[in-house]
Design a protein around this motif. Structure first.
Motif, mmCIF file in Angstrom:
data_model
loop_
_atom_site.group_PDB
_atom_site.id
_atom_site.type_symbol
_atom_site.label_atom_id
_atom_site.label_comp_id
_atom_site.label_asym_id
_atom_site.label_seq_id
_atom_site.Cartn_x
_atom_site.Cartn_y
_atom_site.Cartn_z
ATOM 1 N N HIS A 220 0.847 -1.191 0.000
ATOM 2 C CA HIS A 220 0.000 0.000 0.000
ATOM 3 C C HIS A 220 0.888 1.249 0.000
ATOM 4 C CE1 HIS A 220 -3.539 2.438 0.819
ATOM 5 N NE2 HIS A 220 -2.875 3.035 1.786
ATOM 6 N N THR A 221 0.824 1.991 -1.098
ATOM 7 C CA THR A 221 1.616 3.231 -1.228
ATOM 8 C C THR A 221 0.731 4.313 -1.840
ATOM 9 O OG1 THR A 221 2.411 2.460 -3.380
ATOM 10 C CG2 THR A 221 3.814 2.007 -1.470
ATOM 11 N N PRO A 222 -0.141 4.921 -1.068
ATOM 12 C CA PRO A 222 -1.076 5.900 -1.645
ATOM 13 C C PRO A 222 -0.394 7.138 -2.198
ATOM 14 C CG PRO A 222 -1.161 5.926 0.754
ATOM 15 C CD PRO A 222 -0.310 4.760 0.373
ATOM 16 N N GLU A 223 0.801 7.463 -1.724
ATOM 17 C CA GLU A 223 1.467 8.669 -2.212
ATOM 18 C C GLU A 223 2.195 8.429 -3.524
ATOM 19 O OE1 GLU A 223 4.346 6.315 0.181
ATOM 20 O OE2 GLU A 223 2.257 6.954 0.372
ATOM 21 N N ASP A 224 2.351 7.141 -3.926
ATOM 22 C CA ASP A 224 3.122 6.835 -5.130
ATOM 23 C C ASP A 224 2.287 6.270 -6.264
ATOM 24 O OD1 ASP A 224 5.608 7.581 -4.064
ATOM 25 O OD2 ASP A 224 5.700 5.717 -2.932
ATOM 26 N N HIS A 254 12.136 -0.510 3.556
ATOM 27 C CA HIS A 254 11.989 0.829 2.997
ATOM 28 C C HIS A 254 10.563 1.352 3.134
ATOM 29 C CE1 HIS A 254 13.028 4.217 0.405
ATOM 30 N NE2 HIS A 254 11.886 4.000 -0.249
ATOM 31 N N HIS A 255 9.582 0.450 3.051
ATOM 32 C CA HIS A 255 8.182 0.885 3.073
ATOM 33 C C HIS A 255 7.490 0.599 4.404
ATOM 34 C CE1 HIS A 255 7.710 1.964 -1.213
ATOM 35 N NE2 HIS A 255 8.637 1.026 -1.418
ATOM 36 N N SER A 256 8.179 -0.009 5.359
ATOM 37 C CA SER A 256 7.545 -0.314 6.642
ATOM 38 C C SER A 256 7.170 0.949 7.396
ATOM 39 C CB SER A 256 8.477 -1.188 7.499
ATOM 40 O OG SER A 256 8.629 -2.460 6.905
ATOM 41 N N THR A 257 8.071 1.963 7.307
ATOM 42 C CA THR A 257 7.784 3.205 8.027
ATOM 43 C C THR A 257 6.506 3.860 7.519
ATOM 44 O OG1 THR A 257 10.153 3.533 8.333
ATOM 45 C CG2 THR A 257 8.716 5.427 8.711
ATOM 46 N N THR A 258 6.364 3.886 6.209
ATOM 47 C CA THR A 258 5.151 4.479 5.619
ATOM 48 C C THR A 258 3.912 3.697 6.032
ATOM 49 O OG1 THR A 258 6.436 5.232 3.718
ATOM 50 C CG2 THR A 258 4.044 5.175 3.478
ATOM 51 N N LEU A 259 4.021 2.365 6.016
ATOM 52 C CA LEU A 259 2.871 1.557 6.414
ATOM 53 C C LEU A 259 2.563 1.727 7.894
ATOM 54 C CD1 LEU A 259 3.321 -1.793 4.458
ATOM 55 C CD2 LEU A 259 1.850 0.141 3.926
ATOM 56 N N THR A 262 0.697 4.916 8.191
ATOM 57 C CA THR A 262 -0.672 4.723 7.694
ATOM 58 C C THR A 262 -1.483 3.889 8.665
ATOM 59 O OG1 THR A 262 0.198 4.791 5.433
ATOM 60 C CG2 THR A 262 -2.037 3.948 5.735
ATOM 61 N N ARG A 263 -0.843 2.848 9.236
ATOM 62 C CA ARG A 263 -1.547 1.996 10.197
ATOM 63 C C ARG A 263 -1.926 2.785 11.444
ATOM 64 N NH1 ARG A 263 2.083 -1.462 10.425
ATOM 65 N NH2 ARG A 263 1.357 -2.659 8.629
ATOM 66 N N ALA A 264 -0.978 3.627 11.941
ATOM 67 C CA ALA A 264 -1.281 4.462 13.103
ATOM 68 C C ALA A 264 -2.393 5.454 12.794
ATOM 69 C CB ALA A 264 -0.020 5.186 13.567
ATOM 70 N N SER A 265 -2.329 6.011 11.557
ATOM 71 C CA SER A 265 -3.386 6.945 11.171
ATOM 72 C C SER A 265 -4.739 6.253 11.104
ATOM 73 C CB SER A 265 -3.050 7.571 9.810
ATOM 74 O OG SER A 265 -4.090 8.408 9.357
ATOM 75 N N ARG A 266 -4.770 5.022 10.584
ATOM 76 C CA ARG A 266 -6.034 4.287 10.529
ATOM 77 C C ARG A 266 -6.536 3.960 11.923
ATOM 78 N NH1 ARG A 266 -5.831 -0.247 5.675
ATOM 79 N NH2 ARG A 266 -5.647 1.197 3.914
ATOM 80 N N ILE A 267 -5.596 3.585 12.819
ATOM 81 C CA ILE A 267 -6.008 3.287 14.190
ATOM 82 C C ILE A 267 -6.590 4.522 14.850
ATOM 83 C CG2 ILE A 267 -5.159 2.623 16.469
ATOM 84 C CD1 ILE A 267 -3.153 0.803 15.097
ATOM 85 N N GLU A 268 -5.941 5.666 14.604
ATOM 86 C CA GLU A 268 -6.457 6.910 15.176
ATOM 87 C C GLU A 268 -7.824 7.254 14.588
ATOM 88 O OE1 GLU A 268 -5.098 11.612 15.664
ATOM 89 O OE2 GLU A 268 -3.808 10.160 14.632
ATOM 90 N N GLN A 269 -7.941 7.090 13.263
ATOM 91 C CA GLN A 269 -9.229 7.375 12.632
ATOM 92 C C GLN A 269 -10.304 6.426 13.142
ATOM 93 O OE1 GLN A 269 -8.569 7.147 8.423
ATOM 94 N NE2 GLN A 269 -7.287 8.986 8.343
ATOM 95 N N GLN A 270 -9.932 5.135 13.314
ATOM 96 C CA GLN A 270 -10.907 4.179 13.821
ATOM 97 C C GLN A 270 -11.299 4.499 15.251
ATOM 98 O OE1 GLN A 270 -12.406 1.868 12.015
ATOM 99 N NE2 GLN A 270 -13.690 1.308 13.767
ATOM 100 N N ALA A 271 -10.297 4.913 16.062
ATOM 101 C CA ALA A 271 -10.609 5.297 17.436
ATOM 102 C C ALA A 271 -11.525 6.510 17.464
ATOM 103 C CB ALA A 271 -9.324 5.578 18.209
ATOM 104 N N THR A 272 -11.227 7.491 16.589
ATOM 105 C CA THR A 272 -12.092 8.667 16.503
ATOM 106 C C THR A 272 -13.491 8.283 16.047
ATOM 107 O OG1 THR A 272 -10.163 10.026 15.978
ATOM 108 C CG2 THR A 272 -12.332 10.949 15.489
#
Length: 452
Positions: A220-224, A254-259, A262-272
């Motif tokens: 998953h690379t939404p920016e690319d 190389h892509h783990s940081t981006t994921l 994104t995973r943290a952002s999804r968790i935050e969005q899901q929590a919200t």
């Protein structure tokens, strides 16, 4: 045929395989990754059309000839099955993509059954292994990797290629590769297929596969990528296990940081989202409770108002009934004739014991109706007091009901009004009567004491 050693990768090939893993902090300098489309295979044999009967009858001879030729060619291909392998060896080690219309003798199946067939054939060919292949189609693995933010490792094999068996036994099934793929921390979904199947063939074209064996990592690379899923690494040809793991590790690292972001952002969005849903649910529950309390108050007020209205209606009806009864008694008392003399003929002497215990003795004309005796008992207090309204009128719409009965004690005989007989016929020349009150529950049983 012995497989030739894999040539060392060139510098340009290394850059292609690494997909531009640049450490530059500026996104504009980072080359865009190739999009990894979602492939949903549609076998040509999936739709079956029924030929019209007349056309089928006309084409029957051609169909028979076609079947004979097909069976003959099938027998020839079975007897000389070694020719394609020899010809492919002379053509070189580079595998040409198979065309979807080629006849392979493999029955087209749906995605799940195709994956199950590949896993079964893989185990039959290479024995027990520790790889956990995804047991469904590529599209389902693609969606799962996108949803769970995992890395999708795609392995494409060509059974006719000379390096396939060596790659599987020495590289893919090596303990180093198996342990790395099965490590839960790497979050890898393994999907593999044979290009003899329609689905794997379409995926090889979509991923620009030019050499077998082939492996690709999709993430998953939404920016690319406009599809948000990109091919972040490609590995082609025969390669040692250490190099295979190194390229997988480099691409995933190389892509783990981006994921992770994104995973943290999804968790935050899901929590919200969960918090908002809980707040909305709490608000809805509070609103429902307020509505329920309001409904209960409204029902209680309506019940109270209805009770008060019923009480008022009953009180008004009772007051009106008492007023009409009093007016009727005043009117009826004026119609009761005076007591006849004792010396007259056709006289009936009646002794009446009232409900109060008072005994009243009065004479009536024998030919008078029994209703006159009932009216006398009803209006006795007015007649005894001598207080009556002047020329009273009967109340409009009022129907009087006597709330008592006249009974002879011994033998007990109830003298009701149903027969309409005269007093003399019922009682004779004299008699003793008791006044018994009638309860409301007795109204249905004593329909003889009705209105006059």
């Amino acid at each position: 045929m012995a497989s030739s050693p894999a040539p060392p990768p060139t510098l340009s090939r290394q850059e292609t395989l690494m997909n531009g893993f640049s450490r530059s902090p500026r996104p504009s300098n980072r080359p865009r990754l190739d999009a990894a489309p979602r492939i949903v295979p549609q076998p040509e044999h999936q739709n079956v059309y029924r030929t019209p009967f007349i056309l089928a009858l006309v084409l029957t001879p051609f169909n028979l000839i076609y079947r004979l030729l097909s069976n003959s060619l099938g027998l020839f291909a079975y007897l000389f099955s070694f020719l394609p392998r020899i010809l492919s060896g002379r053509a070189g080690s580079r595998a040409q993509p198979r065309r979807q219309g080629d006849t392979t003798g493999r029955r087209p199946l749906n995605a799940r059954d195709t994956a199950a067939r590949f896993i079964r054939e893989f185990e039959e060919e290479y024995g027990e292994h520790g790889l956990d292949f995804f047991s469904n189609g590529y599209a389902q693995a693609y969606d799962l990797a996108k949803q769970d933010l995992k890395f999708l490792l795609v392995i494409l094999l060509s059974p006719e290629h000379d390096d396939t068996s060596t790659f599987v036994r020495s590289t893919l099934l090596s303990p180093e590769v198996v342990n790395y793929i099965n490590d839960p921390q790497n979050r890898i979904i393994l999907w593999a297929g044979s290009v003899q199947d329609s689905e794997a063939y379409q995926i090889s074209n979509a991923l620009n596969c030019s050499k077998f064996p082939f492996a690709a990592v999709v993430a998953h690379t939404p920016e690319d990528s406009s599809t948000s899923m990109s091919t972040i690494a490609r590995i082609s040809g025969l390669i040692p296990p250490s190099a295979f793991v190194a390229r997988l590790r480099a691409a995933i690292a190389h892509h783990s940081t981006t994921l992770e972001r994104t995973r943290a952002s999804r968790i935050e969005q899901q929590a919200t989202r969960n918090l908002r849903e809980e707040q909305n649910s709490a608000y809805e529950r509070s609103l429902a409770q307020d509505r329920e309390r309001a409904r209960q108050r409204r029902e209680e007020e309506e019940a109270r108002s209805r009770t008060e209205r019923e009480k008022k209606v009953k009180a008004d009806a009772a007051e009106r009934a008492a007023r009409d009864l009093e007016q009727w008694r005043q009117w009826r008392a004026q119609g009761i004739p005076a007591e006849p003399s004792a010396s007259g003929e056709g006289i009936t002497r009646v002794s009446i014991r009232m409900t109060s215990g008072e005994r009243v003795v009065r004479k009536f004309r024998a030919e008078s109706d029994m209703e006159e005796l009932y009216a006398f008992v009803e209006c006795y207090d007015i007649l005894s007091d001598g207080v009556a309204s002047s020329s009273p009128l009967a109340p409009q719409g009022y129907q009087h009901r006597y709330r008592f009965r006249l009974v002879s004690p011994m033998p007990r005989v109830v003298h009701d009004l149903g027969g309409g007989d005269a007093i003399g016929k019922r009682i004779g020349r004299s008699g003793n009567l008791l006044v018994e009150s009638i309860d409301d529950d007795d109204d249905d049983d004593d329909d003889g004491y009705d209105d006059i």
